[in-house]
Design an enzyme around this catalytic site. Structure first.
Site, PDB file in Angstrom:
ATOM      1  N   HIS A 191       0.824  -1.220   0.000  1.00 34.20           N
ATOM      2  CA  HIS A 191       0.000   0.000   0.000  1.00 34.20           C
ATOM      3  C   HIS A 191       0.857   1.269   0.000  1.00 34.20           C
ATOM      4  CE1 HIS A 191       0.308  -0.036   4.560  1.00 34.20           C
ATOM      5  NE2 HIS A 191       0.397   1.265   4.335  1.00 34.20           N
ATOM      6  N   ASP A 240      -0.372  -7.621   1.593  1.00 28.08           N
ATOM      7  CA  ASP A 240       0.139  -6.236   1.608  1.00 28.08           C
ATOM      8  C   ASP A 240       1.665  -6.255   1.755  1.00 28.08           C
ATOM      9  OD1 ASP A 240       0.361  -3.515   1.705  1.00 28.08           O
ATOM     10  OD2 ASP A 240      -0.511  -3.279   3.709  1.00 28.08           O
ATOM     11  N   SER A 343       4.140   2.495   8.243  1.00 28.28           N
ATOM     12  CA  SER A 343       3.740   1.513   7.244  1.00 28.28           C
ATOM     13  C   SER A 343       4.946   1.005   6.461  1.00 28.28           C
ATOM     14  CB  SER A 343       2.735   2.128   6.265  1.00 28.28           C
ATOM     15  OG  SER A 343       1.490   2.339   6.875  1.00 28.28           O
TER      16      SER A 343
END
Length: 399
Positions: A191, A240, A343
């Site tokens: 992502h 992911d 992230s």
């Protein structure tokens, strides 16, 4: 701090000077004369077990030259092959059946982990006569370290940490984390390629974004290619994971070197360490200047399923928390967590073997609501589920 502005440690300066002295000497494959006049062949010290054994006993091998950090030493020449002996006459007695042999070859990621562990050491050659080669340990892991409510990381404690920059390559906006896993690739979350656009630059060796001290020895690399996992869909939280291919190879230093990939689902630890420059306060929503670390307990899948029960009714988590491909980590009712900006960063454990190495067990993926509230653990992509795909991209020529 701009690239090249930091002061280099004294031992790297000594290594540079030693390399300059040895540059005109013999290279790999040349004949040489070892200690005591014994005939030998110039080889990298990593390819000469006899030289490494001698170093452990305090005896420096004869040095031919240098390649980067590694000395080329005079390795004893192999003994000549014995003359062939006549084959024995065939026996008429019946032969016993062969004993079966069980082969358990190491997978590529495990072999590369062992290889990269050598970068923990640098070799320093003195100007003494005869020259003395010293193997120096550069490990900077500080025991068991204990982001939101985390602690500041020490210099070189996480030399695999990467920052992904977006927008202008010369003045990027830092938006995701990642982990260096080879000379050319960084592992992150898929992502990170869709919600901020593709990253333009990767920074390695960073500690504090605002300081220019000697402890800050970062280097920036242009992004050549981004590779999200082929099964990743931006509208969902599954698979992911993504790879960033750098525009050039990384030269390993005490501040920049890879970590290992966790190849087994079970890693036998009740907790793991997350690290990153993400928000230290959700209400402020500003990334930390300094690299942070936090120790997080691993949660059972049932606990995680209950925490994300309402989200499992949405398209992004329709199949719920999948234990084979996801890890939940974070204490309930305690404000320790990863947060926005973390992230793609690592969830890691410290290995007992190889020495001074981490294993990447998870990649920071998503959370529930405001981070650091203690209401739900964060979810990480489980690396062991994807090792085969990573190997096929990162080390396609390794068997």
């Amino acid at each position: 701090m701009g690239e090249g502005t930091s002061a280099r440690p004294q031992f790297l300066l000594l290594l540079f000077l030693a390399t300059a002295v040895a540059a005109a000497e013999k290279g790999v494959g040349d004949a040489c004369e070892g200690r005591g006049g014994a005939a030998g062949v110039c080889r990298l010290i990593g390819d000469c077990p006899e030289a490494r054994d001698a170093l452990r006993k305090g005896v420096a091998p004869a040095t031919c030259s240098f390649q980067g950090f590694q000395p080329v030493v005079c390795c004893p020449a192999p003994a000549p092959a014995p003359s062939p002996t006549p084959a024995p006459a065939p026996s008429t007695a019946p032969k016993p059946p062969p004993t079966p042999t069980k082969l358990t070859p190491q997978r590529v990621a495990t072999r590369m982990c062992t290889k990269y562990a050598e970068a923990v050491y640098v070799y320093i050659t003195s100007f003494q006569i005869p020259k003395q080669t010293e193997k120096r340990d550069t490990c900077a892991i500080k025991g068991i370290p204990f982001i939101v409510n985390g602690e500041a990381a020490d210099p070189d404690e996480f030399p695999h940490m990467a920052l992904l920059g977006y927008g202008d390559e010369k003045a990027p906006t830092w938006g995701c984390g990642g982990s260096l896993i080879s000379e050319r690739f960084v592992l992150t979350a898929a992502h990170c390629f869709t919600r901020n656009g593709n990253p333009k630059v990767v920074r390695l060796g960073e500690l504090n974004l605002k300081t220019t001290s000697e402890a800050n020895k970062h280097e920036d690399f242009a992004v050549a290619q981004v590779l999200p996992h082929p099964d990743y869909v931006d509208s969902a939280n599954y698979n992911d994971l993504g790879l960033v291919r750098l525009s050039r190879d990384v030269a390993f230093t005490p501040s920049i070197r890879p970590l290992c990939l966790q190849v087994d689902k079970d890693f036998g630890r009740p907790s793991a360490i997350a690290s990153g420059w993400g928000y230290t306060d959700w209400t402020i929503r500003e990334m930390s200047d300094h690299l942070m670390k936090v120790k997080l307990p691993i949660q059972d899948n049932e606990v995680c399923q209950n925490a994300y029960k309402t989200k499992s009714t949405t398209p992004s988590l329709r199949r719920g928390i999948e234990e084979e491909s996801m890890i939940c980590a974070g204490a309930l009712n305690v404000r320790n967590d990863t947060c926005g900006g973390d992230s793609g960063g690592p969830l890691q454990i410290r290995l007992d073997e190889p020495y001074c190495m981490y294993s990447l067990v998870g990649v920071t993926s998503f959370g529930k609501g405001s981070c650091g509230t203690g209401k739900a653990p964060a979810v990480y992509t489980r690396v062991s589920r994807y090792v085969s795909w990573i190997e096929s991209v990162v080390w396609p020529d390794e068997k």
